[in-house]
Scaffold this motif. Structure first.
Motif, PDB file in Angstrom:
ATOM      1  N   TYR A  64       0.856  -1.195   0.000  1.00 21.25           N
ATOM      2  CA  TYR A  64       0.000   0.000   0.000  1.00 21.25           C
ATOM      3  C   TYR A  64       0.891   1.245   0.000  1.00 21.25           C
ATOM      4  O   TYR A  64       1.607   1.485   0.973  1.00 21.25           O
ATOM      5  N   THR A  65       0.845   1.960  -1.091  1.00 22.30           N
ATOM      6  CA  THR A  65       1.768   3.088  -1.282  1.00 22.30           C
ATOM      7  C   THR A  65       1.151   4.382  -0.775  1.00 22.30           C
ATOM      8  O   THR A  65      -0.053   4.482  -0.500  1.00 22.30           O
ATOM      9  N   ASN A  66       1.998   5.392  -0.693  1.00 21.16           N
ATOM     10  CA  ASN A  66       1.544   6.738  -0.293  1.00 21.16           C
ATOM     11  C   ASN A  66       0.960   7.470  -1.514  1.00 21.16           C
ATOM     12  O   ASN A  66       1.477   8.482  -1.985  1.00 21.16           O
ATOM     13  N   THR A  67      -0.086   6.931  -2.033  1.00 21.15           N
ATOM     14  CA  THR A  67      -0.796   7.546  -3.170  1.00 21.15           C
ATOM     15  C   THR A  67      -2.282   7.517  -2.888  1.00 21.15           C
ATOM     16  O   THR A  67      -2.755   6.680  -2.105  1.00 21.15           O
ATOM     17  N   THR A  68      -2.981   8.407  -3.569  1.00 19.14           N
ATOM     18  CA  THR A  68      -4.436   8.443  -3.437  1.00 19.14           C
ATOM     19  C   THR A  68      -5.041   9.042  -4.700  1.00 19.14           C
ATOM     20  O   THR A  68      -4.379   9.778  -5.441  1.00 19.14           O
ATOM     21  N   ARG A  69      -6.288   8.718  -4.937  1.00 19.71           N
ATOM     22  CA  ARG A  69      -6.977   9.229  -6.125  1.00 19.71           C
ATOM     23  C   ARG A  69      -7.665  10.550  -5.764  1.00 19.71           C
ATOM     24  O   ARG A  69      -8.464  10.593  -4.823  1.00 19.71           O
ATOM     25  N   VAL A  70      -7.337  11.582  -6.541  1.00 21.65           N
ATOM     26  CA  VAL A  70      -7.838  12.933  -6.243  1.00 21.65           C
ATOM     27  C   VAL A  70      -8.464  13.533  -7.510  1.00 21.65           C
ATOM     28  O   VAL A  70      -7.912  13.407  -8.607  1.00 21.65           O
ATOM     29  N   THR A  71      -9.617  14.200  -7.332  1.00 20.17           N
ATOM     30  CA  THR A  71     -10.256  14.960  -8.419  1.00 20.17           C
ATOM     31  C   THR A  71      -9.953  16.448  -8.215  1.00 20.17           C
ATOM     32  O   THR A  71     -10.185  16.988  -7.123  1.00 20.17           O
ATOM     33  N   ILE A  72      -9.461  17.118  -9.284  1.00 19.00           N
ATOM     34  CA  ILE A  72      -9.099  18.540  -9.210  1.00 19.00           C
ATOM     35  C   ILE A  72     -10.267  19.368  -9.748  1.00 19.00           C
ATOM     36  O   ILE A  72     -10.735  19.134 -10.870  1.00 19.00           O
ATOM     37  N   SER A  73     -10.746  20.320  -8.959  1.00 21.18           N
ATOM     38  CA  SER A  73     -11.871  21.171  -9.365  1.00 21.18           C
ATOM     39  C   SER A  73     -11.506  22.637  -9.183  1.00 21.18           C
ATOM     40  O   SER A  73     -10.738  23.001  -8.287  1.00 21.18           O
ATOM     41  N   ALA A  74     -12.115  23.476 -10.076  1.00 21.44           N
ATOM     42  CA  ALA A  74     -11.958  24.938  -9.981  1.00 21.44           C
ATOM     43  C   ALA A  74     -13.300  25.528  -9.600  1.00 21.44           C
ATOM     44  O   ALA A  74     -14.343  25.155 -10.153  1.00 21.44           O
ATOM     45  N   LEU A  75     -13.286  26.473  -8.663  1.00 20.84           N
ATOM     46  CA  LEU A  75     -14.505  27.105  -8.184  1.00 20.84           C
ATOM     47  C   LEU A  75     -14.435  28.608  -8.417  1.00 20.84           C
ATOM     48  O   LEU A  75     -13.375  29.228  -8.280  1.00 20.84           O
ATOM     49  N   ASP A  76     -15.603  29.195  -8.785  1.00 23.74           N
ATOM     50  CA  ASP A  76     -15.671  30.655  -8.902  1.00 23.74           C
ATOM     51  C   ASP A  76     -16.072  31.234  -7.561  1.00 23.74           C
ATOM     52  O   ASP A  76     -16.137  30.512  -6.546  1.00 23.74           O
ATOM     53  N   ASP A  77     -16.397  32.567  -7.582  1.00 24.75           N
ATOM     54  CA  ASP A  77     -16.689  33.196  -6.300  1.00 24.75           C
ATOM     55  C   ASP A  77     -18.058  32.827  -5.757  1.00 24.75           C
ATOM     56  O   ASP A  77     -18.419  33.217  -4.647  1.00 24.75           O
ATOM     57  N   SER A  78     -18.820  32.058  -6.541  1.00 25.66           N
ATOM     58  CA  SER A  78     -20.106  31.553  -6.050  1.00 25.66           C
ATOM     59  C   SER A  78     -20.032  30.071  -5.721  1.00 25.66           C
ATOM     60  O   SER A  78     -21.067  29.408  -5.573  1.00 25.66           O
ATOM     61  N   GLU A  79     -18.808  29.538  -5.626  1.00 30.93           N
ATOM     62  CA  GLU A  79     -18.566  28.132  -5.326  1.00 30.93           C
ATOM     63  C   GLU A  79     -19.111  27.222  -6.410  1.00 30.93           C
ATOM     64  O   GLU A  79     -19.412  26.052  -6.170  1.00 30.93           O
ATOM     65  N   ASN A  80     -19.224  27.764  -7.598  1.00 30.52           N
ATOM     66  CA  ASN A  80     -19.640  26.949  -8.735  1.00 30.52           C
ATOM     67  C   ASN A  80     -18.407  26.468  -9.480  1.00 30.52           C
ATOM     68  O   ASN A  80     -17.417  27.195  -9.620  1.00 30.52           O
ATOM     69  N   LYS A  81     -18.512  25.212  -9.930  1.00 30.52           N
ATOM     70  CA  LYS A  81     -17.393  24.659 -10.677  1.00 30.52           C
ATOM     71  C   LYS A  81     -17.388  25.229 -12.094  1.00 30.52           C
ATOM     72  O   LYS A  81     -18.427  25.486 -12.683  1.00 30.52           O
ATOM     73  N   PHE A  82     -16.196  25.409 -12.610  1.00 29.46           N
ATOM     74  CA  PHE A  82     -16.048  25.721 -14.033  1.00 29.46           C
ATOM     75  C   PHE A  82     -14.764  25.062 -14.490  1.00 29.46           C
ATOM     76  O   PHE A  82     -13.832  24.859 -13.716  1.00 29.46           O
ATOM     77  N   ASN A  83     -14.728  24.685 -15.714  1.00 31.35           N
ATOM     78  CA  ASN A  83     -13.617  23.831 -16.137  1.00 31.35           C
ATOM     79  C   ASN A  83     -13.051  24.180 -17.506  1.00 31.35           C
ATOM     80  O   ASN A  83     -12.391  23.353 -18.121  1.00 31.35           O
TER      81      ASN A  83
END
Length: 700
Positions: free
Chosen positions: A116-135
């Motif tokens: 078991y390695t020191n790795t993990t699955r991560v999703t990268i998200s961008a948020l605007d000033d209304s906490e809405n995602k945009f990509n």
């Protein structure tokens, strides 16, 4: 007997906590014989997922106790074949980062090894000033242990756990870049990396006319620029009046509104956490404007093309209607120029349009040209007029008089009051020019220098001249008159010097020039070298002689003129209009009763002729000498007759009266003596002298 050895490691997660990671190794009991082991090495994330992402696999390396690599390769399920039993160092590298390092023991009973390695699955998200995602158009750079990974947002990746230096770049509409940079800790329990950008979820910019109505349908557009004048967004008013700006980065922007290709207005828009998300740009556009076009007389300028230039440089040509109006739609508020074409030039006025109606006044005026004679009762037929606009050389008006008239009025139409005009008037070969620099009234008056003049001609005695001829010339014009009652009338004479010559019986009696000053006086008196000559004929005792023939001869300039007249009952022979210019010779020959007398005549003096006419009867005209002879002869005849009679009677009476003979003779002698004395006295009285006595012995 199989012994399971557990190696446990603590790994930090993104929340600062630690998770358990590590490996388990199966080993056999120690023997004195060398054993070969076949086993499968399974590589997992710290959450138990296979450490594999697409084609990307971890790099696995086994190192024996001597430091030699006995196995290396990319695999997440690695087959270890014919491996000597013993203790090894296992290193797992993911994305170039060491995510696992520990010791493992292999023996003949090892079949599967889980790591078991020191790795993990991560999703990268961008948020605007209304906490809405945009990509859209976001690039994320993540750096750890000297390695940098570049990802897009809303992607899921297996990442080494640990502390990252994250730099994210958002490119809006391919122009505006917004960067954020921060340190993020990713642990085993982390599943999402949230990057917050200074970006507004949505900003709308609405465009309206000044009255709040929509600009949709206008031939225009709105363009959003950065502060560096980089174009970002553009909309056309032909189909929309709202600019929707999604995921717009914070910052200062410039909105430019164009009508056609010209800028109407510019507005600065600031986008930040506190700025409004709905912005209204009210354009200085009026839906409709009525323009009343007039001249200085407050009269409409109808059916005329007007060029209109608006504040943004657009131009349009439009005609006024029958009321002098122009209706404009979608009118930009501001300073306008209105230009009218007038005889080859542009006349422009400027006005500010800020309301729904406007009156513009061009410096034009309806003008009449009134032409009057300066010194005449009327203008002559054939007079021609041209009105020229000096700046363009265009003839505005021209005309010709078909008949005489006291004044002539020409309608010039609308005239530019600031213009310079040349008015040309022609008559015969004469022409006059008038310059009008500015028009200040609705009527321009000019006076044509033509004159009527009365020329009064007198003779030397200052009596009116009649019957003579007058030649008048000016320019190419020749006029001839016969003087009646001493007057000739000159009509429509131009203001110029006039040559005037008077002839009587073809002899010039006046030759002079009438100046313009003479014409302006209107009444001109000329004394000619003409005289009414009176020749008075008389006889003895100042008795006028009737019927004497007088021949008057005038010699002048090589010409000879003879006049003949008879004396009237007053003894006067009258000669009218006798030319007597300086240097002329005038003589008179008088014929009467067989007598001829010649004298030189002076026109200004009394001319008397004495004729030796003593007896003047219709049947007998005798001079004094002839009369004396006649009287003397008559007297002698009477005396002789008387004497003969007396003598005869005496003889006869002698016979009868012898007694008285002597007495009668003496008486006769006394009577004779008395008669002779009377005759002598009478003759002396006439001659003024005494006659010698022997001259009268005839009667003795």
């Amino acid at each position: 007997m199989i012994i399971i050895v557990g190696l446990f490691c603590l790994f930090p997660n993104v929340e600062g906590k630690y998770v358990v990671g590590g490996s388990y190794t199966v080993i056999s009991q120690t023997t004195n014989q060398t054993q070969l082991v076949n086993a499968t090495l399974k590589i997992y994330t710290c959450n138990g997922e296979n450490l594999v992402e697409g084609t990307l696999k971890p790099y696995v390396m086994l190192i024996d106790s001597n430091g030699s690599k006995v196995f290396n390769g990319y695999c997440y399920s690695c087959s270890l074949t014919n491996m000597e039993a013993g203790e090894y160092t296992l290193k797992v590298t993911w994305r170039g980062v060491l995510v696992y390092q520990s010791y493992i023991n292999l023996d003949e009973n090892s079949s599967e090894i889980k790591v078991y390695t020191n790795t993990t699955r991560v999703t990268i998200s961008a948020l605007d000033d209304s906490e809405n995602k945009f990509n859209d158009n976001i690039e994320v750079k993540m750096s750890i242990s000297g390695k940098t990974f570049v990802f897009n947002v809303e992607e899921t990746h297996i990442l080494p756990t640990g502390q990252y230096q994250v730099e994210a770049t958002y490119t809006w509409n391919g122009v505006v870049e917004t960067k954020v940079s921060d340190i993020y800790d990713i642990g085993c329990s982390a599943s999402r990396l949230l990057i917050r950008f200074p970006v507004a979820s949505e900003v709308t910019i609405s465009f309206q006319k000044r009255d709040g109505s929509s600009v949709r349908g206008l031939d225009g557009k709105a363009v959003l620029y950065t502060e560096k004048e980089e174009k970002v967004v553009s909309i056309s008013f032909s189909n929309t009046d709202v600019m929707h700006l999604k995921d717009i980065p914070y910052g200062t922007y410039i909105v430019k509104v164009f009508l056609g290709n010209n800028i109407l207005t510019t507005k600065t828009v600031n986008v930040d956490e506190s700025s409004p998300r709905e912005i209204v740009v009210q354009l200085s556009i009026l839906p409709s404007v009525t323009v009343f076009v007039k001249n200085l007389d407050n009269l409409p300028i109808v059916n005329t093309e007007i060029k209109i230039s608006n504040p943004i440089g657009e131009e349009v040509n439009i005609y006024t209607d029958n009321s002098g109006r122009i209706v404009l739609t979608d009118v930009v508020e501001g300073q306008y120029s209105f230009t009218i074409k007038w005889y080859g030039i542009d006349i422009r006025v400027e006005n500010y349009i800020g309301e729904n109606s406007l009156t513009i006044v061009f410096p034009l005026k309806n003008v009449e040209l009134k032409i009057r004679p300066k010194g005449s009762a009327s203008l002559p037929k054939g007079l021609e007029v041209k009105v020229l606009f000096s700046l363009s050389g265009i003839i505005i008006k021209e005309g010709k008089l078909n008949s005489e008239t006291p004044e002539w009025v020409l309608d010039l139409g609308m005239m530019w009051v600031e213009g310079r005009y040349e008015i040309s008037v022609e008559y015969d070969e004469f022409s006059w020019k008038y310059v009008v620099n500015k028009i200040s009234s609705s009527q321009v008056e000019i006076s044509v220098p033509v004159y009527d003049a009365v020329v009064r001609l007198y003779n030397i005695q200052e009596e009116p001249l009649s019957g003579c001829q007058v030649a008048v010339s000016y320019g190419r014009r020749q006029l001839n008159f016969t003087v009646e009652n001493g007057v000739i009338y000159l009509k429509h004479v131009p203001e110029t010097d006039i040559k005037l010559t008077v002839f009587c019986n073809s002899i010039p009696v006046y030759d002079g020039v009438l100046t313009t000053n003479d014409l302006k006086e209107k009444k001109i008196d000329i004394k000619t070298s003409v005289a009414d000559i009176k020749v008075h004929i008389e006889g003895w005792f100042s008795r006028p002689l009737l019927g004497a023939v007088v021949n008057l001869t005038v010699v002048s300039s090589g010409k000879t003129v003879i006049y003949t007249a008879k004396t009237d009952s007053s003894g006067n022979a009258i000669f009218n209009n006798v030319p007597c210019p300086p240097g002329s010779s005038i003589s008179a020959v008088v014929v009467y009763g067989g007598l001829v007398s010649k004298i030189n005549v002076e026109p200004s003096s009394e001319n008397k002729v004495f004729l030796d006419i003593f007896i003047d009867t219709p049947f007998l005209k005798l001079s004094l000498y002839q009369s004396i002879i006649l009287i003397a002869a008559l007297i002698v005849a009477v005396v002789v007759a008387f004497l003969f009679y007396r003598k005869y009677k005496y003889v006869k009476e002698v016979e009868e009266l012898l007694v008285y003979e002597e007495e009668i003779i003496e008486e006769g002698e006394e009577e004779k003596s008395s008669l002779i004395e009377k005759i002598k006295d009478f003759i002396k009285e006439l001659k003024g002298e005494k006659e010698e006595e022997e001259g009268w012995e005839l009667f003795g």
